[in-house]
Design an enzyme around this catalytic site. Sequence first.
Site, PDB file in Angstrom:
ATOM      1  N   ASP A  18      12.591 -15.872   6.216  1.00 24.77           N
ATOM      2  CA  ASP A  18      12.394 -14.734   7.122  1.00 24.77           C
ATOM      3  C   ASP A  18      13.515 -13.707   6.937  1.00 24.77           C
ATOM      4  O   ASP A  18      14.628 -14.059   6.564  1.00 24.77           O
ATOM      5  CB  ASP A  18      12.391 -15.256   8.573  1.00 24.77           C
ATOM      6  CG  ASP A  18      11.745 -14.264   9.524  1.00 24.77           C
ATOM      7  OD1 ASP A  18      11.231 -13.221   9.074  1.00 24.77           O
ATOM      8  OD2 ASP A  18      11.759 -14.536  10.746  1.00 24.77           O
ATOM      9  N   ASN A  66      -0.076 -13.183   8.865  1.00 22.58           N
ATOM     10  CA  ASN A  66       0.488 -12.077   8.063  1.00 22.58           C
ATOM     11  C   ASN A  66      -0.573 -11.091   7.552  1.00 22.58           C
ATOM     12  O   ASN A  66      -0.243  -9.976   7.144  1.00 22.58           O
ATOM     13  CB  ASN A  66       1.297 -12.594   6.867  1.00 22.58           C
ATOM     14  CG  ASN A  66       2.683 -13.104   7.239  1.00 22.58           C
ATOM     15  OD1 ASN A  66       3.260 -13.946   6.545  1.00 22.58           O
ATOM     16  ND2 ASN A  66       3.248 -12.607   8.340  1.00 22.58           N
ATOM     17  N   ARG A  69      -0.514  -7.490   8.877  1.00 20.90           N
ATOM     18  CA  ARG A  69       0.482  -6.476   8.464  1.00 20.90           C
ATOM     19  C   ARG A  69      -0.224  -5.290   7.799  1.00 20.90           C
ATOM     20  O   ARG A  69      -1.373  -5.423   7.363  1.00 20.90           O
ATOM     21  CB  ARG A  69       1.470  -7.104   7.484  1.00 20.90           C
ATOM     22  CG  ARG A  69       2.334  -8.129   8.178  1.00 20.90           C
ATOM     23  CD  ARG A  69       3.505  -8.520   7.330  1.00 20.90           C
ATOM     24  NE  ARG A  69       4.366  -9.378   8.131  1.00 20.90           N
ATOM     25  CZ  ARG A  69       5.608  -9.668   7.838  1.00 20.90           C
ATOM     26  NH1 ARG A  69       6.173  -9.184   6.758  1.00 20.90           N
ATOM     27  NH2 ARG A  69       6.317 -10.450   8.618  1.00 20.90           N
ATOM     28  N   ILE A 193       9.134 -21.855  15.383  1.00 21.27           N
ATOM     29  CA  ILE A 193       8.425 -22.593  14.331  1.00 21.27           C
ATOM     30  C   ILE A 193       7.301 -21.722  13.754  1.00 21.27           C
ATOM     31  O   ILE A 193       6.867 -21.918  12.616  1.00 21.27           O
ATOM     32  CB  ILE A 193       7.839 -23.915  14.894  1.00 21.27           C
ATOM     33  CG1 ILE A 193       8.939 -24.805  15.483  1.00 21.27           C
ATOM     34  CG2 ILE A 193       7.062 -24.692  13.845  1.00 21.27           C
ATOM     35  CD1 ILE A 193       9.966 -25.290  14.505  1.00 21.27           C
TER      36      ILE A 193
HETATM   37  C1  FPP Z   1       9.548 -12.701   5.940  1.00 26.58           C
HETATM   38  O1  FPP Z   1      10.168 -11.477   5.910  1.00 26.58           O
HETATM   39  C2  FPP Z   1       8.926 -13.054   4.729  1.00 26.58           C
HETATM   40  C3  FPP Z   1       7.585 -13.061   4.481  1.00 26.58           C
HETATM   41  C4  FPP Z   1       6.516 -12.608   5.380  1.00 26.58           C
HETATM   42  C5  FPP Z   1       7.053 -13.550   3.264  1.00 26.58           C
HETATM   43  C6  FPP Z   1       7.998 -14.270   2.385  1.00 26.58           C
HETATM   44  C7  FPP Z   1       7.737 -13.755   1.056  1.00 26.58           C
HETATM   45  C8  FPP Z   1       8.574 -13.752   0.048  1.00 26.58           C
HETATM   46  C9  FPP Z   1       9.914 -14.349   0.059  1.00 26.58           C
HETATM   47  C10 FPP Z   1       8.166 -13.090  -1.211  1.00 26.58           C
HETATM   48  C11 FPP Z   1       6.973 -13.693  -1.861  1.00 26.58           C
HETATM   49  C12 FPP Z   1       7.040 -15.150  -1.934  1.00 26.58           C
HETATM   50  C13 FPP Z   1       6.933 -15.895  -3.049  1.00 26.58           C
HETATM   51  C14 FPP Z   1       6.949 -17.366  -2.976  1.00 26.58           C
HETATM   52  C15 FPP Z   1       6.781 -15.288  -4.368  1.00 26.58           C
HETATM   53  P1  FPP Z   1       9.684 -10.419   6.975  1.00 26.58           P
HETATM   54  O2  FPP Z   1       8.892  -9.398   6.244  1.00 26.58           O
HETATM   55  O3  FPP Z   1       8.960 -11.111   8.081  1.00 26.58           O
HETATM   56  O4  FPP Z   1      11.050  -9.843   7.469  1.00 26.58           O
HETATM   57  P2  FPP Z   1      11.347  -9.200   8.884  1.00 26.58           P
HETATM   58  O5  FPP Z   1      11.081 -10.251   9.911  1.00 26.58           O
HETATM   59  O6  FPP Z   1      12.788  -8.851   8.766  1.00 26.58           O
HETATM   60  O7  FPP Z   1      10.447  -8.014   8.999  1.00 26.58           O
END
Ligand code: FPP
Length: 250
Positions: A18, A66, A69, A193
């Site tokens: 995250d 997600n 989004r 979680i």
């Molecule tokens: C959370 O950051 C992350 C995600 C929703 C997705 C995780 C994805 C990656 C690490 C990249 C793609 C994954 C792989 C395995 C190639 P957020 O966008 O929720 O951050 P924020 O809460 O600060 O907005």
Amino acid sequence: MKTLKPENLPRHLAIIMDGNGRWAKERMLRRIVGHRKGVETVRVIVEECSRLKIGYLTLFAFSAENWLRPKTEVTALMALLKQYIRGETARMMQNDIRFNVIGNRADLPEDVNREIDSTIQKTSGNRGMLLTLALSYGGRQEIISAARRLASEAAAGRLDPDSIDENSFGASLSTAGIPDPDLLIRTSGEMRISNFLLWQLAYAELYFTEVNWPEFDRDELARALKDYQSRERRFGKTSDQLRRGGEQPS
Ligand code: FPP
């Protein structure tokens, strides 16, 4: 930092990655730049876990929620996923990593699914770490579909409802055959979680760090594992029982 005890590493490590968006925002960058940097962290952490001989690593890469989004972000994340899976297959082979996906794959774009199938197939003979990506995954949804499947077996007379127990229910989930996570790490200071592995996390140790996922590195991982090694996992028993290694007379 003191060294890690190799005999007391989690067999299964689960991570809620995250903070990509906040990492980018703090630097006046677009969210997608944060996700790209997040993928670099995925590479580093997968390789480090495999080097440490952690048996199972499960990463929450995209939740069932997600999809809500903005479309541009969803499209960019799907493209990153496809690139990651395609680009990392050779390294998975080098590191003896077996690739796996849980979640509602029917929701994923066809080209992403093709890449997933190809990498699962290519890595299927590997015997090192099992890397599972949770994609379009939701814990409640997973529990409901297992319950539905068991209910229809029972309705068809092929299953005695009284025979359903924790083992058989666990075996009906998408993580069948994978031991429950011993440790859950969540980055970016959130302490939730968020519908991840709800059933499987029942006895997991939880570790939260303020560090955003793009800045989570080998040292941060070592810190989390060190913290895990300092925990006493009692599984409902008393400390005395654990020390004596058996049941206590009541
Ligand atoms: C959370 O950051 C992350 C995600 C929703 C997705 C995780 C994805 C990656 C690490 C990249 C793609 C994954 C792989 C395995 C190639 P957020 O966008 O929720 O951050 P924020 O809460 O600060 O907005």
